[in-house]
Every structure is written in structure tokens, then in C-alpha cells.
Design an enzyme around this catalytic site. Structure first.
Site, PDB file in Angstrom:
ATOM      1  N   SER A  93      14.339  85.667  28.067  1.00 31.64           N
ATOM      2  CA  SER A  93      14.447  85.917  29.494  1.00 31.64           C
ATOM      3  C   SER A  93      13.251  86.680  30.065  1.00 31.64           C
ATOM      4  CB  SER A  93      15.725  86.722  29.764  1.00 31.64           C
ATOM      5  OG  SER A  93      15.678  88.006  29.120  1.00 31.64           O
ATOM      6  N   LYS A 127       9.767  93.938  34.108  1.00 25.20           N
ATOM      7  CA  LYS A 127      10.779  92.892  34.168  1.00 25.20           C
ATOM      8  C   LYS A 127      11.800  93.220  35.254  1.00 25.20           C
ATOM      9  CE  LYS A 127      13.771  90.281  30.980  1.00 25.20           C
ATOM     10  NZ  LYS A 127      14.207  90.143  29.576  1.00 25.20           N
ATOM     11  N   SER A 187      14.909  87.260  23.790  1.00 27.98           N
ATOM     12  CA  SER A 187      14.414  87.231  25.160  1.00 27.98           C
ATOM     13  C   SER A 187      13.011  87.774  25.338  1.00 27.98           C
ATOM     14  CB  SER A 187      15.364  88.005  26.086  1.00 27.98           C
ATOM     15  OG  SER A 187      16.519  87.257  26.347  1.00 27.98           O
TER      16      SER A 187
END
Length: 456
Positions: free
Chosen positions: A151, A76, A175
Site C-alpha cells: 500500500s 504516506k 505494503s
């Protein structure tokens, strides 16, 4: 024969160790898949193909380094990667290149994994819709007009499309779980401390955790076994590395089912998929009981702690995006009395849930209150005719769980009438990550929803 890029990570690792497939061959299959589908999905935002190829060649030339030897992974874009651009989804860091790996990156690399690139995220992971001013939006692989969630939306979309078999995510208010639900993959918000995070700003903050994402529970557990384990730089790191529950059956387990966590609005199609999921567990021999559960105290606690964290972490930055700036401004108004109230609410909720888990082994509930929404919308502002006050409110089903200090897995549970994925959330007592994944694994194997691939 399953295409190489859609094999499980467990099988990929076995093939490379047995030298039936080379690490270079495996990497090239994934790079070809990235070239094929990433332009449409926009999941991987920084690709390091040449660097990865050098690592794959070195893997083939040497002895196996660990359980992920030769397996491609993506990180990420909130996670620091030495020598690889890491933007945190923010124009303020559009050209930032860290000099050191985060702990989870270091552990995956030492286990033999090969980094192929970084996955998209909203600015500083703010919000459950992956869009930012640096790279734009990540689109849902099952319907490119829809959101991939967030996210960790880039990670989930990359997994679903076969661009990588493993990806890390992070979760404060959903997320990690939300994009797993939206993209038909598996994600675990582990018990805080299961995957240690190192911080010199908010070392004691337990609402935000890092965790694994994969296409199968077995692969997720393999990744978690590498990411977990003690590190003295984390003040609440769990000592033992993760090991799966050797028991596979759910027969006799006590499952509490809460369709709305105490009155939250839930989209009818999401509700129908969740109801069907608990019927599967019933058929597998679990003892399912519908419960009236009130987690509403979690709302004030979560919002207060989150706001405080944002002011602490990002309050000195200028020219922030609207969502991040809003959170910072909320944090600047937090008082000592607010934090005291939040701590009391959270402590009371923790003790009530400790008693709850004396009766039940796991809680099953919706991950998200809605299916994937149009990608152009910044967030969901209404559910079933109920107007929502701000961009956070539509994810209460996830962030209320975050307050519990509990492990929570999102596992594929079915599809809407238009083919949009919906996940179900399995929540357990703090530290019972293995039991949560035991239930998720049994459900996955009984249904096979996660094997349905996007048409890309």
C-alpha cells in the site's frame, strides 16, 4: 552531473550543510520534478509547496538542525501530519486535517527534513495495489499501464521518479516491500519496535510496522537512524537507535535461498531474477544453500490476526470500501479459539525459525510472486495457472514473512524481459536489521540495478 533531484539523500544533506546548495534550491528542484511527472504517476496526492518553501527558507537562515537538514521527504497518507490533509485513502476522511504529527513525522522534522506532501495509499492501507476512491490509482513509473504496488505505492513511485529522496512506508503484509520491488527502490520492514508506533487501540499488535524507503541502502539507513529509538508509549519499542553494520563484505555469510517459500506459485520471470540474485551473493563470497522451507503455518496465523485487527480498528465505521469491509467482516467471525490457534501457530513458527537462523545468517526469497500487473486489475487472481482464492493470496511471499517478527528488506534485483522491476527479499533473525541491510547494500553495490531510472 546527476540532476539535483536524483542525488542521494546523503549527498543532498552534505551539500546543504556545506552551503554548496541551499535548502530552497533543493526544494525547488523537487517541486519542479513533481510538477513534471506527478500528473502521469499520481504518487503525491497532497502537496504543501508554500509551507515547504517557508521551512526551506528557515533552514537556510539557521544552523543545521540534524542529519536530514534541508532534505525533502514525503509521508504516506496513513500517517498523521499536523495541519496537512490526511485521508487514509478513504472518502470518509477526504477532508481530515490532524492536529498532531505521528511520532515518525515528528522525528524526521526534528532531524531537519522538510515535508513536501503526502503519498497515495489504498483505503487504510488495505491491499498491495495503490488505488482509492479519493485520488485514484498510482501508476508504475517504469510502465504507466502497470501497478506501483501497495500500500506504499505512492511513496515508491515518488522515490523512483525523483520527486523525493526519502519517504516513509508501512507494512503489514508486504505494503512496504511490494511497492519497493515494483518500483525499483529500497524498502525495509524493520523488526517490530525498531520504529515505534503509538496506538491507543492496538498497542501490542506487531504485524503492522512503519519503515523507511529510499533509492539506496545508505539513504535508507540514514532515514532509519532518525526514525528509530525508544519511546515509552510503545510497549515493545527497541531501546537503541539503529546503527549500520560497520562490516560491508558478505564473504562467509551463510545465505539460505528459498525460491518459493515452500511451494508458492511464482511467475517465471520473477523466479529467474531471484535465482540470478543469489548467484551474485555467491560470487561475492557468501555461502549460498538452497533450502526447503515450509512457512505455510504463517497463512492461518496472519489471516486470523489481520482479520481481528481490522474488526478492532475499523469495525465501527460505515460505508467502507469493498476490501476494507471484507477484512472487517472476516474479523467479526474470529473467535477466542481462532486467536489461540493463531498464537500457537505463530509461536511454533517463531521457534523453528530461531533454530533456522542459528544455521543461516539471512534468507533470500522473492518479494512478490509476480512482476507489476496491469493497473486496471484490482489484484492478481492467478499465477502460473494456479487460481487464487482472494485478493490477499498473491502476496503470501511477503505476508508469511511478516508473521516471523523479522526484518526484511526489498532491494532492486533486475528487470523482466519487458523492463518491469523485480526486487529480491532479504530476511534476517529478529533484531538483525543491520545484517539484513549489510547484505542488501553489498548486493546493491555489486549490481547497480537501483540506478536505472524510469523514462519520465
Amino acid at each position: 552531473m546527476t540532476e539535483l533531484h536524483y542525488l542521494t539523500a546523503t549527498e543532498m544533506a552534505r551539500l546543504v550543510r556545506a552551503r554548496e546548495v541551499s535548502a530552497v534550491e533543493l526544494l525547488e528542484a523537487h517541486l519542479a520534478r513533481i510538477e513534471q511527472v506527478n500528473p502521469a504517476v499520481n504518487a503525491i496526492v497532497t502537496l504543501v509547496a508554500e509551507r515547504a518553501l517557508d521551512q526551506a527558507k528557515a533552514a537556510d537562515a539557521g544552523e543545521p538542525r540534524g542529519p536530514l537538514h534541508g532534505v525533502p521527504v514525503a509521508h504516506k497518507d496513513l500517517v498523521d501530519t499536523a495541519g496537512i490533509r490526511t485521508t487514509y485513502g478513504s472518502p470518509l476522511f477526504a477532508h481530515h486535517v490532524p492536529g498532531q504529527d505521528d511520532l515518525l513525522v515528528e522525528r524526521l522534522r526534528k532531524a531537519g527534513a522538510i515535508t513536501v506532501g503526502k503519498t497515495n495509499t489504498p483505503e487504510f492501507g488495505t491491499g498491495s495495489h495503490t488505488v482509492n476512491e479519493v485520488f485514484g490509482a498510482t501508476r508504475n513509473p517504469y510502465d504507466l499501464s502497470r501497478s506501483a504496488g501497495g500500500s506504499s505505492g505512492g511513496a515508491a513511485a515518488a522515490l523512483a521518479t525523483g520527486m523525493v529522496p526519502l519517504a516513509d512506508g508501512s507494512d503489514m503484509g508486504g505494503s512496504l516491500r511490494n511497492p519497493a520491488s515494483f518500483c525499483n527502490v529500497v524498502g525495509l520492514r524493520p523488526t517490530p519496535g525498531r520504529v515505534p508506533d503509538i496506538s491507543d487501540t492496538a498497542a501490542w499488535y506487531t504485524l503492522a510496522v512503519s519503515g523507511p524507503m529510499a533509492r539506496t541502502v545508505e539513504d535508507l539507513e540514514l532515514m532509519l537512524s532518525v526514525m528509530s529509538g525508544f519511546d515509552p508509549r510503545s510497549p515493545y519499542a527497541i531501546t537503541e537507535p539503529y546503527t549500520p553494520d560497520p562490516e560491508t563484505s558478505v564473504r562467509g555469510l551463510r545465505v539460505a535461498f528459498s525460491p518459493d517459500l515452500g511451494g508458492l506459485p511464482v511467475d517465471p520471470e520473477t523466479a529467474a531474477v531471484t535465482e540470478a540474485a543469489v548467484r551474485v551473493l555467491d560470487r561475492l563470497g557468501a555461502v549460498v544453500e538452497r533450502v526447503d522451507l515450509d512457512l505455510s503455518d504463517a497463512d492461518d496465523a496472519f489471516r486470523t490476526y489481520r482479520a481481528w485487527y481490522y474488526a478492532l480498528s475499523f469495525g465501527e465505521l460505515e460505508r467502507l470500501g469493498a476490501n476494507t469491509a471484507w477484512n472487517v467482516e472476516q474479523g467479526r467471525t474470529v473467535t477466542g479459539a481462532d486467536l489461540a490457534r493463531a498464537e500457537k501457530l505463530r509461536s511454533g513458527l517463531y521457534q523453528r525459525m530461531a533454530a533456522f537462523f542459528d544455521t543461516y545468517d539471512v534468507l533470500v526469497a522473492p518479494v512478490s510472486q509476480v512482476p507489476p500487473f496491469p493497473v486496471e486489475r484490482p489484484y492478481v487472481d492467478e499465477i502460473n495457472g494456479v487460481k487464487l482464492p482472494d485478493y490477499l493470496a498473491w502476496m503470501r511471499s511477503a505476508y508469511w514473512i511478516s508473521v516471523l517478527h523479522a526484518p526484511a528488506a526489498s532491494v532492486p534485483a533486475g528487470f523482466t524481459s519487458t523492463g518491469l522491476p523485480v526486487g529480491v527479499q532479504v530476511v534476517g533473525r529478529p533484531f538483525a536489521d543491520a545484517r539484513v541491510l549489510r547484505v542488501a547494500r553489498a548486493f546493491e553495490q555489486a549490481t547497480g540495478y537501483g540506478s536505472r531510472r524510469p523514462d519520465l
